[in-house]
Motif scaffolding. Structure first.
Motif, mmCIF file in Angstrom:
data_model
loop_
_atom_site.group_PDB
_atom_site.id
_atom_site.type_symbol
_atom_site.label_atom_id
_atom_site.label_comp_id
_atom_site.label_asym_id
_atom_site.label_seq_id
_atom_site.Cartn_x
_atom_site.Cartn_y
_atom_site.Cartn_z
ATOM 1 N N UNK A 107 0.958 -1.338 -0.072
ATOM 2 C CA UNK A 107 0.042 0.126 -0.080
ATOM 3 C C UNK A 107 0.833 1.162 0.057
ATOM 4 N N UNK A 108 0.217 2.476 -0.141
ATOM 5 C CA UNK A 108 0.970 3.534 -0.446
ATOM 6 C C UNK A 108 1.660 4.143 0.906
ATOM 7 N N UNK A 109 1.516 3.795 2.028
ATOM 8 C CA UNK A 109 2.185 3.989 3.284
ATOM 9 C C UNK A 109 3.472 3.429 3.170
ATOM 10 N N UNK A 110 3.823 2.371 2.419
ATOM 11 C CA UNK A 110 5.028 1.524 2.652
ATOM 12 C C UNK A 110 5.045 1.023 1.250
ATOM 13 N N UNK A 111 5.409 1.594 0.157
ATOM 14 C CA UNK A 111 5.498 0.999 -1.059
ATOM 15 C C UNK A 111 6.603 0.021 -1.040
ATOM 16 N N UNK A 112 6.348 -1.330 -1.638
ATOM 17 C CA UNK A 112 7.358 -2.149 -1.698
ATOM 18 C C UNK A 112 8.280 -2.120 -2.923
ATOM 19 N N UNK A 113 8.828 -0.817 -3.085
ATOM 20 C CA UNK A 113 9.535 -0.308 -4.233
ATOM 21 C C UNK A 113 11.056 0.096 -3.652
ATOM 22 N N UNK A 114 11.959 0.140 -4.638
ATOM 23 C CA UNK A 114 13.228 0.700 -4.484
ATOM 24 C C UNK A 114 13.029 2.237 -4.758
ATOM 25 N N UNK A 115 13.885 2.823 -4.253
ATOM 26 C CA UNK A 115 14.000 4.554 -4.405
ATOM 27 C C UNK A 115 13.988 4.954 -5.765
ATOM 28 N N UNK A 116 13.636 6.153 -6.129
ATOM 29 C CA UNK A 116 13.844 6.648 -7.431
ATOM 30 C C UNK A 116 13.472 5.719 -8.642
ATOM 31 N N UNK A 117 12.217 4.959 -8.608
ATOM 32 C CA UNK A 117 11.918 3.851 -9.593
ATOM 33 C C UNK A 117 11.143 4.586 -10.590
#
Length: 268
Positions: A107-117
């Motif tokens: 979810x948007x509160x803790x996105x499971x993605x690397x930075x500056x993607x």
């Protein structure tokens, strides 16, 4: 405030909390996918204009993707889309509809993605389920410098007389403020800390659908899903009678205002 109950009447259903409403869609994912409205091409035109770049070839993260209604449009524009969806039921419906588009749980509160993607981070009908104090910093982390955070909502056009009358009936039956939905598209509500500078664009559009689709669309909203099946069914049965008086041919013209907010992250 306590609502008085007349002797012999059942008390009104308890108001569900925000978390229950946010998760209610998972049990009605197929109904949601089949009956919810999409978005007009003018919305994506405005998104590209305000972001200062085309969607084609852009890396887009569509957060709170649901069943993929907005994701499908972004993908069709040529974007390289990754969807993020917290709900198991919605994610399963997404995979059925868009098997070639990757979706991850989160979810948007803790996105499971690397930075500056991402070049774009989009929220269609979903930002109001986040905590902006957490979701705005997450957006800035995930977006590349100069990337665009885009939030949008289909809202009922309350200046259309039959829609205003229906909204009053919903407010009375469920004891809610329908007009508050419009305030989701306010930059002050979206980003109370004023971290980003949002630009707003409003786009009116409409669709004509059978009455059964219109009622199923209504029934897929969280207020209907969480106030009890009998309470919702009673409203929808009465609403059918009201709308047949307005649309005797059984075809409803739904009119929407899409509220779009776009903010770009700093480039340096």
């Amino acid at each position: 405030m306590t609502t008085p109950v007349t002797r012999g009447e059942a008390p009104p259903p308890a108001r569900p909390d925000r978390g229950a409403r946010a998760h209610s869609f998972n049990a009605a994912a197929a109904q949601y996918a089949a009956n919810r409205p999409s978005y007009p091409p003018a919305l994506l035109d405005a998104l590209e204009e305000l972001a200062g770049r085309p969607l084609a070839g852009a890396r887009v993260v569509d957060a709170g993707a649901g069943t993929g209604i907005a994701t499908a449009l972004l993908h069709a524009r040529g974007a390289d889309v990754l969807a993020v969806e917290p709900g198991a039921g919605m994610a399963a419906e997404f995979r059925r509809a868009l098997p070639d588009v990757p979706v991850v749980r989160g979810d948007g509160n803790a996105l499971p993605l690397a930075a500056h993607r991402a070049d774009f981070l989009t929220y269609a009908q979903a930002w109001h389920w986040t905590d902006p104090a957490r979701a705005v910093p997450e957006a800035c982390r995930v977006l590349r410098p100069g990337g665009a955070l885009a939030l949008w909502w289909n809202t009922d056009a309350l200046d259309v007389p039959w829609i205003a009358a229906a909204a009053r009936r919903i407010e009375h039956h469920f004891e809610i403020d329908v007009a508050a939905e419009k305030r989701n598209g306010d930059a002050r509500a979206a980003d109370p800390a004023h971290t980003l500078a949002f630009t707003r664009r409003d786009i009116r559009w409409s669709r004509r659908v059978p009455l059964d689709v219109h009622l199923a669309n209504l029934g897929s909203h969280s207020v209907f899903l969480t106030h009890g099946a009998d309470h919702a069914a009673a409203f929808l049965a009465e609403e059918r009678r009201h709308l047949l008086a307005v649309f005797p041919d059984g075809v409803v013209e739904e009119t929407y205002d899409v509220n779009l907010l776009v903010a770009r992250t700093p480039t340096g």
